[in-house]
Design an enzyme around this catalytic site. Structure first.
Site, mmCIF file in Angstrom:
data_model
loop_
_atom_site.group_PDB
_atom_site.id
_atom_site.type_symbol
_atom_site.label_atom_id
_atom_site.label_comp_id
_atom_site.label_asym_id
_atom_site.label_seq_id
_atom_site.Cartn_x
_atom_site.Cartn_y
_atom_site.Cartn_z
ATOM 1 C CB CYS A 2 -0.872 -0.010 1.242
ATOM 2 S SG CYS A 2 -1.819 -1.523 1.406
ATOM 3 N NE ARG A 27 4.437 1.585 -1.474
ATOM 4 C CZ ARG A 27 5.639 1.018 -1.323
ATOM 5 N NH1 ARG A 27 6.636 1.413 -2.094
ATOM 6 N NH2 ARG A 27 5.844 0.059 -0.449
ATOM 7 C CD1 TRP A 74 -2.851 -4.578 -5.066
ATOM 8 C CD2 TRP A 74 -2.367 -6.019 -3.430
ATOM 9 N NE1 TRP A 74 -2.819 -5.822 -5.615
ATOM 10 C CE2 TRP A 74 -2.530 -6.737 -4.643
ATOM 11 C CE3 TRP A 74 -2.057 -6.728 -2.276
ATOM 12 C CZ2 TRP A 74 -2.400 -8.112 -4.722
ATOM 13 C CZ3 TRP A 74 -1.924 -8.101 -2.355
ATOM 14 C CH2 TRP A 74 -2.096 -8.785 -3.565
ATOM 15 C CG ASN A 100 2.231 -1.540 3.155
ATOM 16 O OD1 ASN A 100 1.628 -2.476 2.629
ATOM 17 N ND2 ASN A 100 3.397 -1.109 2.714
ATOM 18 N N GLY A 101 0.667 -4.078 5.023
ATOM 19 C CA GLY A 101 1.208 -5.367 5.451
ATOM 20 C C GLY A 101 0.078 -6.317 5.823
ATOM 21 C CD GLU A 480 10.442 -8.557 -18.316
ATOM 22 O OE1 GLU A 480 10.188 -9.291 -17.338
ATOM 23 O OE2 GLU A 480 10.116 -7.365 -18.374
ATOM 24 C CE LYS A 484 7.481 -5.656 -17.849
ATOM 25 N NZ LYS A 484 7.827 -6.751 -16.965
ATOM 26 C CD GLU A 487 3.688 -7.240 -15.177
ATOM 27 O OE1 GLU A 487 4.867 -7.161 -15.514
ATOM 28 O OE2 GLU A 487 3.341 -7.097 -13.994
ATOM 29 C CG HIS A 503 11.986 -31.895 -25.680
ATOM 30 N ND1 HIS A 503 12.490 -33.158 -25.870
ATOM 31 C CD2 HIS A 503 12.948 -31.041 -26.118
ATOM 32 C CE1 HIS A 503 13.701 -33.085 -26.384
ATOM 33 N NE2 HIS A 503 14.010 -31.811 -26.544
ATOM 34 C CE LYS A 606 7.516 -0.600 -10.130
ATOM 35 N NZ LYS A 606 7.766 -1.135 -11.496
HETATM 36 C C1 AGP Z 1 7.183 -6.958 -13.103
HETATM 37 O O1 AGP Z 1 6.640 -6.307 -14.253
HETATM 38 C C2 AGP Z 1 6.110 -7.261 -12.083
HETATM 39 N N1 AGP Z 1 5.463 -6.062 -11.688
HETATM 40 C C3 AGP Z 1 6.608 -8.103 -10.935
HETATM 41 O O2 AGP Z 1 6.902 -9.396 -11.453
HETATM 42 C C4 AGP Z 1 7.862 -7.594 -10.206
HETATM 43 O O3 AGP Z 1 8.988 -7.708 -11.045
HETATM 44 C C5 AGP Z 1 8.108 -8.475 -8.979
HETATM 45 O O4 AGP Z 1 6.990 -8.340 -8.124
HETATM 46 C C6 AGP Z 1 9.381 -8.116 -8.227
HETATM 47 O O5 AGP Z 1 9.299 -6.788 -7.760
HETATM 48 P P1 AGP Z 1 10.657 -6.118 -7.169
HETATM 49 O O6 AGP Z 1 11.624 -6.030 -8.315
HETATM 50 O O7 AGP Z 1 10.219 -4.782 -6.656
HETATM 51 O O8 AGP Z 1 11.166 -7.024 -6.091
#
Ligand code: AGP
Length: 611
Positions: A2, A27, A74, A100-101, A480, A484, A487, A503, A606
């Site tokens: 958060c 966040r 969040w 937060n947590g 990667e 992308k 998400e 395979h 984030k």
């Molecule tokens: C990446 O696009 C994602 N938002 C997510 O996988 C992110 O990389 C992952 O949560 C790790 O975050 P960090 O690099 O802040 O540890």
């Protein structure tokens, strides 16, 4: 994950809180709320993004004051609705708390409170903390002491901020395994889950350590540990300004941050290459030379940068490198030696899975190194050493510029170790150093294709599934790119090692199936190029629609690909940094073509600061 802001000072706190929340919204954006003390405490909170709260404050204004707390959520416990939004109110409307947590023992604490007649309005663990602090305040008559009494009873991860009407010039905060930093102003002070909360007003900051409580007034900042002992927090200066945390005219943070990928690489290199050698502050040659194994920890994109780094570090330093998902690492009782270096990669430096894995590694006696993009974050502070990437604030939830900066930092580490243990010869070192220094310009060249990639994405807006193939360092790029697409465009996307196709995964190929292929250079010393071209032929023969990301002038690919996205000629380890850029652009454009929010995708945050 958060966003949290606290303020005490001469300014109207409503504007300060909303401004900070606006920069922290990435966040978490399931709901937002503020509490402000003027003659009394008032609070407003709404589900949805920050704009909903702004609209509420216009329709139903509060009396502004000079002390307040703010929160973007969040959701963890309780649906993202108005009732579960923070702040949570207690003590007859005189106390407000944000969190937060996750408070892991909240159920038993809630039962205890229900037994003494406390009434709850929300389903959250956070409201339990609010009522506990309210009850403790009646005992202590002091907000700091009340919070200190309560945090002793909480299990789990938390950053808590609390204000009380009877102490109108005070904000008290506490943290355990969750981020909180202090912003130092002139006659005003700030608290935030990261420096974006207050960078508009000050760049002077203090880092708060584990299990510590901070009390701010306009002119004072005091920090104690959970036992009440005074603590001297660690000062640091924020190296970027508020404009860096704004869109600067770009249509989205993601577009801005992709455009900054060249600078992210350049700034991460800066000061760490001298002549044709690599120097990383804080590392002596013997420490580096003694490393006999590396384990790289990360989640999501950070883990994929680790996979790219693995190939390079093993090539240059000739020591074994394993890459582990943070959340798997500590639960399998890994074997760590006294010369094992555990490298965590984290843009935010607050990912709980990675933080807990780092703490575990340290408990097991391993040396720990954090590669992090956020100064003063928790993971670097819990590590023996840190290599900061200098990508600048990354606001879009989907990581882009941080990825290329992380790969760069891992390359610098591999070269530094290879230098120290003598495994990388001077000629190779000089070549790679020159290639790294040339990389920002090469990325700029790739970015010139942004419009063409945008057009391609529009044509493909109705695509429901995309496969990606890569080999060697191209394989993590396929992973990667798939992440992308998931998400951002909310479609099924899967990255494969090209050699794995036969395979099993080739069964997925049917007419029209879109497949991105990251093609190694035809100059590739491992001669993987012809193998990957064969893969392209195999999938084309089954009707796949192939988009090849290949080196400029690679004639072998042209007859077999429906589209080719050329990247400049570069050495094998630089090519993945170039090949990822079209995938970042395409994912963003595909999401845009589908009318989706590229900066704040659904269900995501984030920084995942809960396990
Ligand atoms: C990446 O696009 C994602 N938002 C997510 O996988 C992110 O990389 C992952 O949560 C790790 O975050 P960090 O690099 O802040 O540890």
């Amino acid at each position: 994950m958060c966003g949290i802001v606290g303020y005490v000072g001469p300014r109207g706190s409503e504007a300060v809180l909303l401004g900070g929340l606006g920069r922290l919204e990435y966040r978490g954006y399931d709901s937002a709320g503020i509490a402000v003390i003027s003659d009394s405490l008032e609070s407003r909170k709404r589900s949805g993004k920050l704009q909903q709260l702004r609209d509420e404050l216009v329709a139903n204004p509060i009396h502004d004051g000079h002390t307040g707390i703010g929160h973007t959520r969040w959701a963890t416990h309780g649906a993202p609705n108005d009732v579960n939004a923070h702040p949570h109110i207690a003590d007859g409307g005189k106390l407000a708390l944000i969190h937060n947590g996750i408070i892991e023992n909240f159920s038993e604490l809630k039962a205890e409170l229900l037994n003494v007649g406390v009434e709850f309005t929300s389903e959250t663990d956070s409201e339990v903390a609010a009522h506990l602090v309210a009850r403790a305040y009646r005992q202590t008559g002091n907000l700091t002491e009340a919070l200190r009494a309560v945090v002793q009873r909480l299990d789990g991860a938390f950053t808590l901020l609390v204000v009380h009407e009877d102490e109108p010039d005070v904000v008290v905060g506490a943290r355990r395994n969750s981020p909180l930093v202090i912003g130092l102003g002139e006659g005003e002070n700030f608290l935030g889950s990261d420096v974006a909360a207050f960078v508009e007003f000050t760049r002077n900051a203090l880092a708060i350590g584990q299990d510590q409580i901070v009390t701010i007034t306009r002119d004072t900042v005091s920090v104690i540990d959970f036992d009440g002992n005074p603590v001297e927090p660690e000062p640091f200066e924020v190296t970027w300004d508020a404009s860096a945390a704004t869109k600067g005219g770009w249509p989205s943070f993601m577009a801005k941050e992709i455009s900054e990928e060249p600078q992210a690489v350049a700034d991460t290199i800066r000061g760490r290459i001298k002549g044709e050698t690599v120097h990383i502050d804080g590392f002596d040659a013997k420490t580096l030379a003694d490393i006999d194994r590396i384990i790289i920890l990360g989640c999501g994109t950070a883990a994929y940068s680790g996979l790219v780094g693995k190939y390079a570090i093993e090539q240059w330093a000739r020591i074994p490198v394993d890459v582990e998902l943070s959340h798997e690492f500590r639960y399998r009782e890994p074997v760590l030696g006294e010369h094992t270096l555990v490298v965590s990669v984290s843009q935010s430096g607050e990912t709980m899975d990675t933080l807990m894995a780092v703490k575990y590694a340290r408990e097991m006696g391993a040396r720990t190194l954090s590669i992090c993009n956020t100064q003063g974050a928790t993971i670097p502070r819990e590590s023996d050493d840190v290599i900061y990437t200098h990508a600048g604030p990354e606001v879009a939830v989907a990581s882009t510029k941080a990825f290329v900066a992380q790969v760069t930092a891992l390359y610098l580490l591999g070269l530094a170790i290879g230098q120290a243990n003598g495994k990388v010869d001077a000629a190779t070192l000089a070549t790679v150093v020159r290639d790294l220094e040339a990389t920002p310009t090469l990325i700029e060249t790739v970015l010139l294709q942004a419009d063409r990639i945008k057009t391609m994405a529009k044509w493909m807006a109705d695509t429901q599934a995309i496969l990606l193939l890569g080999r060697h360092v191209g394989f993590p790029i396929a992973l990667e790119g798939a992440l992308k697409l998931k998400e951002l465009a909310y479609i099924h996307a899967e990255g494969f090692a090209a050699g794995e196709l036969k395979h099993g995964p080739i069964a997925l190929i049917e007419p029209g199936q879109v497949v991105f292929v990251i093609v190694p250079s035809p100059r590739d010393p491992n001669s993987l190029h012809p193998k990957v071209v064969s893969n392209i032929q195999e999938i084309r023969a089954r009707g796949a629609r192939v988009i090849a990301i290949a080196e400029q002038g690679d004639a072998a690919v042209l007859p077999f690909a429906d589209e080719v996205i050329p990247i400049p000629l570069a050495s094998p380890f630089i090519e993945p940094i170039l090949a990822v850029v079209p995938l970042h652009l395409f994912s963003m454009e595909l999401a845009t073509a589908k009318g989706l929010d590229v900066d704040q995708p659904r269900n995501l945050a984030k920084s995942v600061t809960v396990e």
